[in-house]
Design an enzyme around this catalytic site. Structure first.
Site, PDB file in Angstrom:
ATOM      1  N   HIS A   1       2.943  -9.582   0.682  1.00 20.70           N
ATOM      2  CA  HIS A   1       2.747  -8.641   1.858  1.00 20.70           C
ATOM      3  C   HIS A   1       3.947  -8.222   2.684  1.00 20.70           C
ATOM      4  O   HIS A   1       3.741  -7.552   3.641  1.00 20.70           O
ATOM      5  CB  HIS A   1       1.478  -9.328   2.699  1.00 20.70           C
ATOM      6  CG  HIS A   1       0.724  -8.560   3.632  1.00 20.70           C
ATOM      7  ND1 HIS A   1       1.019  -8.549   5.071  1.00 20.70           N
ATOM      8  CD2 HIS A   1       0.024  -7.545   3.597  1.00 20.70           C
ATOM      9  CE1 HIS A   1       0.491  -7.815   5.713  1.00 20.70           C
ATOM     10  NE2 HIS A   1      -0.268  -6.970   4.868  1.00 20.70           N
TER      11      HIS A   1
ATOM     12  N   ARG B   1      -5.192  -7.090  18.481  1.00 19.15           N
ATOM     13  CA  ARG B   1      -6.020  -6.002  18.225  1.00 19.15           C
ATOM     14  C   ARG B   1      -7.380  -6.461  17.896  1.00 19.15           C
ATOM     15  O   ARG B   1      -8.537  -5.803  18.332  1.00 19.15           O
ATOM     16  CB  ARG B   1      -5.546  -5.085  17.183  1.00 19.15           C
ATOM     17  CG  ARG B   1      -6.253  -3.736  17.233  1.00 19.15           C
ATOM     18  CD  ARG B   1      -5.881  -2.812  15.849  1.00 19.15           C
ATOM     19  NE  ARG B   1      -6.481  -3.305  14.739  1.00 19.15           N
ATOM     20  CZ  ARG B   1      -5.772  -3.446  13.589  1.00 19.15           C
ATOM     21  NH1 ARG B   1      -4.468  -3.426  13.617  1.00 19.15           N
ATOM     22  NH2 ARG B   1      -6.422  -4.029  12.570  1.00 19.15           N
TER      23      ARG B   1
ATOM     24  N   HIS C   1      -0.281  -1.926  14.982  1.00 14.19           N
ATOM     25  CA  HIS C   1      -0.230  -2.707  13.649  1.00 14.19           C
ATOM     26  C   HIS C   1       0.914  -3.487  13.770  1.00 14.19           C
ATOM     27  O   HIS C   1       1.014  -4.352  12.884  1.00 14.19           O
ATOM     28  CB  HIS C   1      -0.175  -1.516  12.367  1.00 14.19           C
ATOM     29  CG  HIS C   1      -0.275  -2.312  11.215  1.00 14.19           C
ATOM     30  ND1 HIS C   1       0.592  -2.385  10.179  1.00 14.19           N
ATOM     31  CD2 HIS C   1      -1.590  -2.908  10.479  1.00 14.19           C
ATOM     32  CE1 HIS C   1       0.083  -2.859   8.929  1.00 14.19           C
ATOM     33  NE2 HIS C   1      -1.194  -3.296   9.453  1.00 14.19           N
TER      34      HIS C   1
ATOM     35  N   ARG D   1       1.033  -1.104   0.097  1.00 12.67           N
ATOM     36  CA  ARG D   1       0.192   0.085  -0.034  1.00 12.67           C
ATOM     37  C   ARG D   1       0.895   1.321  -0.032  1.00 12.67           C
ATOM     38  O   ARG D   1       1.649   1.462   0.773  1.00 12.67           O
ATOM     39  CB  ARG D   1      -0.814  -0.152   1.283  1.00 12.67           C
ATOM     40  CG  ARG D   1      -1.990  -1.131   1.179  1.00 12.67           C
ATOM     41  CD  ARG D   1      -3.146  -0.931   2.210  1.00 12.67           C
ATOM     42  NE  ARG D   1      -3.616  -2.148   2.802  1.00 12.67           N
ATOM     43  CZ  ARG D   1      -4.599  -2.640   2.047  1.00 12.67           C
ATOM     44  NH1 ARG D   1      -5.409  -1.809   1.029  1.00 12.67           N
ATOM     45  NH2 ARG D   1      -5.155  -3.737   2.109  1.00 12.67           N
TER      46      ARG D   1
END
Length: 800
Positions: free
Chosen positions: A454, A583, A611, A394
């Site tokens: 990823h 989380r 994260h 991203r």
């Protein structure tokens, strides 16, 4: 007599023991509880009021994506005659959809009620959203004139009749729907107006100084609806929004022969806009007949229609933050925070030279991303840098990183970018950057079929005389300048020779489509990541069985992989203490007697999105890995992911300190109970409130202020790290998890030079020495042991 099929089923049951579901729960229901936990922040009165409104918007955005991806995919599976069964809850796809839909009304009622409460309080403070039924004469005059001047020329009202069939309603778009009463004897018709996405959705209304008033574009149209359909009179009116299935497998759609993969992805994105609807949201009041017409056209059941009395798509909330009057900002918003400099890095010196001296660990968003961005920019213009290689998942729309990669390519560097075009909902942005990078001369490749890449890894290679040096940059989050200010992530910057050799091999394997690489220091999915984690757990299990202290710490976004869950339960039964901060989704339930009673799970939801992924083994955490991967089957088996060890003592101490601060949190932390629900962490008598994110913010400021002023020198000598940023370094030898030996080792006879001792030094398995020891550099430059390969290195720029 049992049939052949029944005999086969009975035999299969004998071969495979039944699953134990006593300590696991359904993934989708666990996710809904997580999003409800996000909504809790909107109810928290210690959070500034407008920030609470943003959490209401985040809740809705999360839910939209969940419906598009998870419920959309399950709805497809529910159509199958033989449905797959979830291995955590033993539920079929249709049973899971039923369970989700049963939870939705309560969640949406809670969401609607807190939105109205917060808006009411904002209204009294001077941040006012105008409603149609309460417009003052002056506001109505303004709205009418605005509609006539700007909106009416743009919209295209549509009457649905036999000659004009029901149109395709785009995924996520807003539409105004109404029943129409004709001037003839025709039955009532349906009218539709798409709210134009090309116009500003928030329309500012003139208001007294010190206040801010606005009306939404859809309400402007609703206020003037009577003039939109000519002789037809609206009988009712409401806003509607369709959420469609977005769970497309790009690789399953088939790439045309000789088709550019970017063109294939563009076709996939267009298809997403018209896939099967999952739910219909309605804000307003429609007659039963009108709603039935829309529902039937979309082929939705009654339970898939949700009604509310607040705006649909609360994404506009973030756009009005900048309009809040200055005197209200301190009261309504978090105190502004600027990511601080990393106190171990002198920004006036070459970043490259500093990484060669010592590993550096960046910690977003508390510390700025600038050292990484400056290093890549520096490499783009460094005559000794010969190549830059990076994976991108991203990317920010305005990306300084990508601009530096373009500069590097234009300066003659070899730049290789693996751009993952299948990053869900970021596909279009990635396609555009891929095209720009390729035009500049970068070599752009894409992920392997069926496996998203990823990983977050970048490697810079330099030629110094006859030798090569490598800097390897590994992250738990994306190389994204925007999210680095919002997400809590680590980035390791290292010149470690073993990690550099593994990274070099990783990029080579990636370019060849080889997903079964053999690495010494890195755990690389889809083959090597889960075994690495399982071996770490096994080591602690053996310690516990031997009567030694044993502990595991995991920090994750989600835990769904059944094999890992079962291994954690096995560790708990052996007496291993397992602390986890998760989380989002946790399909494991802690505290189940005899199963997971030594497992403790917490969740932290706060100002920043947690994260980072951390995997630590041992009472003293002698093995610490950071990773881009969660323990989800999609990450461990169906993606290219990397876990990397933290070997430098100072960096390890920083991670250890961070883990401890998160485990101390008793403000934003919640504990997971054995029934799968989250409850606030209890404070013992006299225990003071401790918010880990706020403490880390204060620490970042304190370290930046206490760091010594940089001294500009041509070639500064190595100096000790600034004391304020260096926690007490544990005297624990760092280790790495031994890789599994190759099935048929093929050792090559060779003579190796003794390498400098490091904290990661260990005996090498047979057959691995050549890959790791061939080029072991010093701190500043490689040794001169490359003479035999020197000519090849100068010509090709490659070490092999």
């Amino acid at each position: 007599m049992p049939s052949k099929i029944e005999k086969k089923q009975a035999a299969a049951k004998l071969r495979k023991p039944p699953r134990d579901f006593s300590y696991t729960q359904n993934r989708e229901l666990s996710w809904l509880r997580f999003d409800n936990r996000v909504l809790d922040e909107a109810f928290d009165e210690t959070v500034p009021l407008f920030e609470r409104l943003k959490f209401v918007s985040i809740f809705e955005s999360n839910l939209d994506e969940f419906l598009m991806v998870r419920v959309g995919g399950l709805s497809d599976l529910a159509e199958l005659k033989k449905q797959p069964v979830d291995n955590k809850s033993n539920m079929t796809a249709s049973e899971q959809v039923d369970a989700v839909m049963a939870e939705m009304p309560g969640l949406l009622t809670r969401w609607e009620s807190i939105f109205k409460s917060i808006e009411g309080k904002l209204d009294t403070l001077g941040v006012h959203r105008a409603r149609i039924d309460s417009l003052t004469p002056e506001e109505r005059t303004f709205v009418t004139r605005y509609f006539q001047a700007y909106v009416s020329p743009v919209i295209s009202p549509l009457v649905i009749d036999p000659r004009h069939p029901f149109p395709n309603l785009r995924n996520g778009a807003l539409y105004l729907a109404c029943g129409l009463d004709g001037v003839t004897d025709e039955e009532s018709l349906l009218g539709l107006i798409e709210i134009p996405a090309s116009m500003n959705r928030v329309v500012e209304i003139p208001s007294p100084t010190g206040t801010y008033s606005y009306i939404l574009l859809e309400d402007v149209i609703l206020a003037c609806l009577d003039s939109c359909f000519g002789s037809y009179k609206p009988l009712d009116r409401a806003l509607i929004r369709v959420t469609r299935n977005a769970d497309i497998d790009p690789d399953g759609e088939g790439v045309e022969e000789e088709e550019d993969y970017r063109q294939h992805m563009k076709r996939i994105l267009k298809k997403r806009l018209r896939l099967q609807p999952v739910v219909l949201a309605v804000s307003g009041s429609l007659e039963k007949a009108t709603l039935k017409t829309i529902r039937k056209a979309l082929e939705l059941s009654r339970r898939s229609v949700f009604t509310c009395d607040i705006p649909l798509d609360l994404g506009y909330v973030f756009g009005i933050e900048g309009k809040i009057p200055e005197h209200l900002r301190n009261e309504l918003l978090f105190t502004p925070f600027k990511p601080q400099p990393n106190p171990t890095i002198d920004m006036t010196r070459s970043i490259r030279e500093q990484v060669l001296q010592h590993d550096k660990l960046l910690f977003y968003p508390y510390e700025a991303m600038n050292p990484f961005l400056d290093l890549v920019h520096e490499a783009a213009y460094d005559p000794e840098c010969i190549s830059l290689r990076i994976t991108l998942y991203r990317v920010a729309k305005q990306s300084r990183l990508c601009e530096s990669l373009i500069d590097a390519a234009e300066n003659g560097k070899e730049v290789t970018v693996l751009m993952e075009l299948r990053a869900r909902f970021d596909e279009q942005n990635n396609i555009e950057w891929a095209e720009r990078l390729e035009e500049a001369g970068c070599t752009v490749i894409y992920g392997s079929e069926g496996f998203k890449c990823h990983s977050k890894i970048c490697q810079l290679t330099y030629r110094e005389g006859m030798a090569l040096t490598r800097l390897t940059l590994l992250g738990t989050g994306n190389f994204n300048e925007k999210t680095a200010k919002l997400y809590s992530d680590f980035m390791l910057m290292t010149a470690h020779p073993g990690i550099g050799e593994d990274a070099n091999l990783f990029f080579r394997n990636l370019s060849l489509g080889n997903l079964r690489g053999d690495y010494r220091f890195l755990g690389v999915a889809p083959v090597g990541l889960k075994p690495l984690i399982m071996r770490g757990l096994d080591r602690e299990i053996q310690r516990a069985l031997a009567g030694e202290p044993a502990r595991v710490f995991f920090k994750l976004n989600s835990l769904t992989d059944r094999e890992v869950i079962d291994k954690i339960a096995e560790a708990s039964c052996a007496g291993v203490c397992v602390d986890m901060i998760i989380r989002g989704i946790s399909c494991l339930k802690p505290g189940v007697p005899g199963k997971t009673e030594n497992v403790y799970v917490r969740s932290i939801v706060g100002r920043f999105l947690e994260h980072a992924r951390v995997y630590a083994f041992g009472v003293d955490s002698d093995m610490i890995y950071l990773s881009s991967a969660d323990m989800m089957t999609r990450n461990t088996e169906h993606r290219v992911e990397i876990a990397f060890p933290v070997l430098d003592p100072t960096c390890r101490a920083l991670v250890h300190e961070y883990m401890g601060m998160q485990l101390r949190d008793n403000v934003k932390a919640r504990s997971l109970t054995s029934d799968g629900t989250w409850v606030p962490v209890e404070r013992t008598g006299g225990e003071k409130p401790f918010n880990s994110q706020e403490a880390l913010l204060e620490r970042a400021y304190r370290n930046a202020e206490a760091a010594p002023e940089p001294v500009i020198e041509a070639k500064p000598a190595p100096s000790p790290e600034p004391q304020p940023a260096t926690p007490e370094v544990q005297k624990v030898q760092a280790t790495v998890i031994e890789p599994e030996p190759a099935p048929v080792p093929q050792p090559e006879p060779q003579v190796t030079k003794p390498a400098p001792e490091t904290s990661a030094r260990r005996d090498k398995p047979a057959g691995k020495t050549k890959a790791i020891e061939r080029h072991r550099p010093g701190r500043v430059r490689m040794g001169l042991g490359l003479i035999g390969l020197g000519l090849k290195t100068l010509i090709t720029g490659k070490t092999k």
